[in-house]
Motif scaffolding. Structure first.
Motif, PDB file in Angstrom:
ATOM      1  N   MET A   1       0.832  -1.195   0.000  1.00  0.00           N
ATOM      2  CA  MET A   1       0.000   0.000   0.000  1.00  0.00           C
ATOM      3  C   MET A   1       0.874   1.256   0.000  1.00  0.00           C
ATOM      4  O   MET A   1       1.984   1.242   0.518  1.00  0.00           O
ATOM      5  CB  MET A   1      -0.873  -0.015   1.259  1.00  0.00           C
ATOM      6  CG  MET A   1      -1.655   1.256   1.454  1.00  0.00           C
ATOM      7  SD  MET A   1      -2.577   1.260   2.969  1.00  0.00           S
ATOM      8  CE  MET A   1      -3.661  -0.126   2.669  1.00  0.00           C
ATOM      9  N   THR A   2       0.364   2.298  -0.592  1.00  0.00           N
ATOM     10  CA  THR A   2       1.104   3.568  -0.586  1.00  0.00           C
ATOM     11  C   THR A   2       0.369   4.572   0.295  1.00  0.00           C
ATOM     12  O   THR A   2      -0.841   4.765   0.160  1.00  0.00           O
ATOM     13  CB  THR A   2       1.239   4.130  -2.018  1.00  0.00           C
ATOM     14  OG1 THR A   2       1.893   3.142  -2.816  1.00  0.00           O
ATOM     15  CG2 THR A   2       2.067   5.398  -2.024  1.00  0.00           C
ATOM     16  N   ILE A   3       1.128   5.170   1.187  1.00  0.00           N
ATOM     17  CA  ILE A   3       0.567   6.143   2.127  1.00  0.00           C
ATOM     18  C   ILE A   3       0.968   7.550   1.691  1.00  0.00           C
ATOM     19  O   ILE A   3       2.100   7.769   1.239  1.00  0.00           O
ATOM     20  CB  ILE A   3       1.092   5.869   3.553  1.00  0.00           C
ATOM     21  CG1 ILE A   3       0.462   4.579   4.087  1.00  0.00           C
ATOM     22  CG2 ILE A   3       0.826   7.042   4.498  1.00  0.00           C
ATOM     23  CD1 ILE A   3       0.825   4.246   5.512  1.00  0.00           C
ATOM     24  N   ALA A   4       0.050   8.484   1.835  1.00  0.00           N
ATOM     25  CA  ALA A   4       0.386   9.906   1.677  1.00  0.00           C
ATOM     26  C   ALA A   4       0.100  10.581   3.005  1.00  0.00           C
ATOM     27  O   ALA A   4      -1.063  10.663   3.421  1.00  0.00           O
ATOM     28  CB  ALA A   4      -0.436  10.538   0.570  1.00  0.00           C
ATOM     29  N   LEU A   5       1.144  11.013   3.676  1.00  0.00           N
ATOM     30  CA  LEU A   5       0.928  11.820   4.882  1.00  0.00           C
ATOM     31  C   LEU A   5       0.671  13.247   4.428  1.00  0.00           C
ATOM     32  O   LEU A   5       1.431  13.791   3.609  1.00  0.00           O
ATOM     33  CB  LEU A   5       2.170  11.836   5.771  1.00  0.00           C
ATOM     34  CG  LEU A   5       2.565  10.603   6.554  1.00  0.00           C
ATOM     35  CD1 LEU A   5       3.707  10.961   7.506  1.00  0.00           C
ATOM     36  CD2 LEU A   5       1.397  10.015   7.313  1.00  0.00           C
ATOM     37  N   THR A   6      -0.361  13.836   4.953  1.00  0.00           N
ATOM     38  CA  THR A   6      -0.627  15.252   4.675  1.00  0.00           C
ATOM     39  C   THR A   6      -0.882  15.940   6.018  1.00  0.00           C
ATOM     40  O   THR A   6      -0.913  15.286   7.061  1.00  0.00           O
ATOM     41  CB  THR A   6      -1.846  15.448   3.752  1.00  0.00           C
ATOM     42  OG1 THR A   6      -3.014  14.989   4.436  1.00  0.00           O
ATOM     43  CG2 THR A   6      -1.674  14.693   2.447  1.00  0.00           C
ATOM     44  N   HIS A   7      -1.061  17.230   5.979  1.00  0.00           N
ATOM     45  CA  HIS A   7      -1.315  17.971   7.226  1.00  0.00           C
ATOM     46  C   HIS A   7      -2.390  19.013   6.968  1.00  0.00           C
ATOM     47  O   HIS A   7      -2.385  19.656   5.906  1.00  0.00           O
ATOM     48  CB  HIS A   7      -0.028  18.655   7.720  1.00  0.00           C
ATOM     49  CG  HIS A   7      -0.148  19.155   9.126  1.00  0.00           C
ATOM     50  ND1 HIS A   7      -0.860  20.292   9.445  1.00  0.00           N
ATOM     51  CD2 HIS A   7       0.312  18.650  10.293  1.00  0.00           C
ATOM     52  CE1 HIS A   7      -0.815  20.469  10.753  1.00  0.00           C
ATOM     53  NE2 HIS A   7      -0.121  19.487  11.293  1.00  0.00           N
ATOM     54  N   ILE A   8      -3.270  19.202   7.918  1.00  0.00           N
ATOM     55  CA  ILE A   8      -4.336  20.203   7.750  1.00  0.00           C
ATOM     56  C   ILE A   8      -3.739  21.600   7.494  1.00  0.00           C
ATOM     57  O   ILE A   8      -2.600  21.874   7.865  1.00  0.00           O
ATOM     58  CB  ILE A   8      -5.258  20.274   8.988  1.00  0.00           C
ATOM     59  CG1 ILE A   8      -4.454  20.699  10.220  1.00  0.00           C
ATOM     60  CG2 ILE A   8      -6.005  18.987   9.227  1.00  0.00           C
ATOM     61  CD1 ILE A   8      -5.270  21.526  11.184  1.00  0.00           C
ATOM     62  N   VAL A   9      -4.533  22.454   6.902  1.00  0.00           N
ATOM     63  CA  VAL A   9      -4.086  23.832   6.646  1.00  0.00           C
ATOM     64  C   VAL A   9      -4.168  24.617   7.952  1.00  0.00           C
ATOM     65  O   VAL A   9      -5.252  24.758   8.522  1.00  0.00           O
ATOM     66  CB  VAL A   9      -4.984  24.504   5.576  1.00  0.00           C
ATOM     67  CG1 VAL A   9      -4.525  25.936   5.323  1.00  0.00           C
ATOM     68  CG2 VAL A   9      -5.000  23.692   4.291  1.00  0.00           C
ATOM     69  N   PRO A  10      -3.053  25.139   8.458  1.00  0.00           N
ATOM     70  CA  PRO A  10      -3.105  25.912   9.703  1.00  0.00           C
ATOM     71  C   PRO A  10      -3.860  27.232   9.485  1.00  0.00           C
ATOM     72  O   PRO A  10      -3.730  27.858   8.420  1.00  0.00           O
ATOM     73  CB  PRO A  10      -1.629  26.201  10.017  1.00  0.00           C
ATOM     74  CG  PRO A  10      -0.857  25.204   9.217  1.00  0.00           C
ATOM     75  CD  PRO A  10      -1.676  24.967   7.983  1.00  0.00           C
ATOM     76  N   ALA A  11      -4.618  27.649  10.490  1.00  0.00           N
ATOM     77  CA  ALA A  11      -5.396  28.893  10.368  1.00  0.00           C
ATOM     78  C   ALA A  11      -4.476  30.097  10.176  1.00  0.00           C
ATOM     79  O   ALA A  11      -4.884  31.130   9.655  1.00  0.00           O
ATOM     80  CB  ALA A  11      -6.262  29.068  11.612  1.00  0.00           C
ATOM     81  N   SER A  12      -3.218  29.946  10.598  1.00  0.00           N
ATOM     82  CA  SER A  12      -2.253  31.059  10.493  1.00  0.00           C
ATOM     83  C   SER A  12      -1.480  31.057   9.174  1.00  0.00           C
ATOM     84  O   SER A  12      -0.433  31.712   9.078  1.00  0.00           O
ATOM     85  CB  SER A  12      -1.264  30.961  11.651  1.00  0.00           C
ATOM     86  OG  SER A  12      -0.620  29.679  11.624  1.00  0.00           O
ATOM     87  N   ILE A  13      -1.982  30.359   8.163  1.00  0.00           N
ATOM     88  CA  ILE A  13      -1.211  30.218   6.909  1.00  0.00           C
ATOM     89  C   ILE A  13      -0.795  31.577   6.314  1.00  0.00           C
ATOM     90  O   ILE A  13       0.225  31.674   5.640  1.00  0.00           O
ATOM     91  CB  ILE A  13      -1.989  29.363   5.866  1.00  0.00           C
ATOM     92  CG1 ILE A  13      -1.088  29.078   4.648  1.00  0.00           C
ATOM     93  CG2 ILE A  13      -3.308  29.986   5.477  1.00  0.00           C
ATOM     94  CD1 ILE A  13      -1.630  28.087   3.667  1.00  0.00           C
ATOM     95  N   ASN A  14      -1.568  32.621   6.625  1.00  0.00           N
ATOM     96  CA  ASN A  14      -1.192  33.933   6.089  1.00  0.00           C
ATOM     97  C   ASN A  14       0.124  34.468   6.650  1.00  0.00           C
ATOM     98  O   ASN A  14       0.662  35.452   6.137  1.00  0.00           O
ATOM     99  CB  ASN A  14      -2.324  34.940   6.293  1.00  0.00           C
ATOM    100  CG  ASN A  14      -3.309  34.894   5.132  1.00  0.00           C
ATOM    101  OD1 ASN A  14      -2.993  35.320   4.023  1.00  0.00           O
ATOM    102  ND2 ASN A  14      -4.489  34.307   5.368  1.00  0.00           N
ATOM    103  N   GLU A  15       0.614  33.825   7.713  1.00  0.00           N
ATOM    104  CA  GLU A  15       1.927  34.234   8.263  1.00  0.00           C
ATOM    105  C   GLU A  15       3.058  33.336   7.760  1.00  0.00           C
ATOM    106  O   GLU A  15       4.140  33.293   8.351  1.00  0.00           O
ATOM    107  CB  GLU A  15       1.877  34.180   9.797  1.00  0.00           C
ATOM    108  CG  GLU A  15       1.038  35.280  10.394  1.00  0.00           C
ATOM    109  CD  GLU A  15       0.428  34.868  11.716  1.00  0.00           C
ATOM    110  OE1 GLU A  15       1.138  34.263  12.546  1.00  0.00           O
ATOM    111  OE2 GLU A  15      -0.770  35.131  11.905  1.00  0.00           O
ATOM    112  N   CYS A  16       2.815  32.639   6.676  1.00  0.00           N
ATOM    113  CA  CYS A  16       3.806  31.695   6.151  1.00  0.00           C
ATOM    114  C   CYS A  16       5.098  32.397   5.727  1.00  0.00           C
ATOM    115  O   CYS A  16       5.123  33.605   5.501  1.00  0.00           O
ATOM    116  CB  CYS A  16       3.219  30.967   4.943  1.00  0.00           C
ATOM    117  SG  CYS A  16       2.937  32.069   3.542  1.00  0.00           S
TER     118      CYS A  16
END
Ligand code: CIR
Length: 256
Positions: A1-16
């Motif tokens: 099986m192939t796994i893709a780890l992802t991460h939710i979009v942080p609410a603070s993304i505008n401070e990237c």
């Protein structure tokens, strides 16, 4: 099986972090929708998507690719070039430790996963504003005993090596040769992005399809004409954070 780890979009993304792009407001709801569609596309290609929520306090936490380099034998936890991103690593390490032995990159080395392009046993490491020579050498020391060949590539004018070049199969690169030294890639077929679409090279090949960011029609047509099954993913809001298609997941095989 192939796994893709992802991460939710942080609410603070505008401070990237931003390096080459002007700051533009990011619509959080739209970014979340686009990220969900990205995850949905990976699922539709048969991947098991695991969406983490361990780095919501880090504005760049969704760009999970930069925290680790995963090969069949182990996971190498990086030391991101941007200091604001170093705290993202432990949370991702805890998850990857369920699947792989873990090795780490230590100071003064810096390495972002976005600078690491792997095809088979060949590993290309971009020297960028995020990845230094110590980082490349540290990765070489870890991977070469496992049979990998690690090669350094100079990058200019873009954030990461994979902003400039990605592999759409084991022998073929999609690239903008303007942004990196092509000489280490002499054995590959190099497909250039359309000159009007300089940032189109960040493709993500997934189980028989080549995912391309929506908005680069000429490059998409060129890749499709070569016989690839092209699937477009709209990530315009994530691109405002200087994110591409590869950077929002860590993809690896597992036996379970
Ligand atoms: C950063 O500057 O670190 C983020 N705003 C974007 C990271 C994109 N990562 C990638 O392409 N591998």
């Amino acid at each position: 099986m192939t796994i893709a780890l992802t991460h939710i979009v942080p609410a603070s993304i505008n401070e990237c972090q931003l390096t080459h792009r002007e700051r533009q407001p990011i619509d959080l709801d739209l970014a979340v929708k686009q990220h969900a569609a990205y995850c949905g596309t990976l699922r539709s290609r048969g991947l098991q998507v695991i969406e983490l929520d361990v780095n919501r306090d880090y504005p760049d936490g969704l760009f999970i690719e930069d925290t680790a380099v995963v090969v069949d034998e182990l996971a190498v936890m990086t030391r991101p070039g941007a200091e604001s991103r170093r705290g993202e690593v432990p949370g991702i390490q805890a998850e990857l430790a369920r699947y792989r032995e873990v090795a780490s990159i230590e100071a003064p080395a810096t390495l972002d996963g976005g600078d690491v392009l792997i095809t088979g046993k060949r590993v290309f490491v971009g020297l960028s504003s995020r990845t230094n020579r110590f980082g490349a050498m540290a990765l070489k020391d870890i991977l070469e005993p496992l049979g990998y060949r690690v090669v350094i590539v100079r990058v200019r004018g873009v954030l990461h090596l994979k902003s400039a070049v990605t592999a759409i199969d084991d022998a073929t690169l999609l690239a903008n040769p303007h942004f990196f030294d092509t000489s280490p890639f002499a054995n590959f077929r190099l497909v250039s992005v359309d000159t009007s679409e300089p940032f189109a090279a960040n493709a993500l090949p997934v189980s028989g399809a080549v995912l391309l960011a929506d908005g680069y029609p000429n490059t998409a047509e060129k890749v499709a004409k070569l016989g690839y099954h092209v699937q477009l993913v709209d990530i315009r809001e994530l691109q405002k954070a200087e994110g591409g298609l590869t950077c929002s997941s860590i993809i690896f095989r597992t036996n379970t």
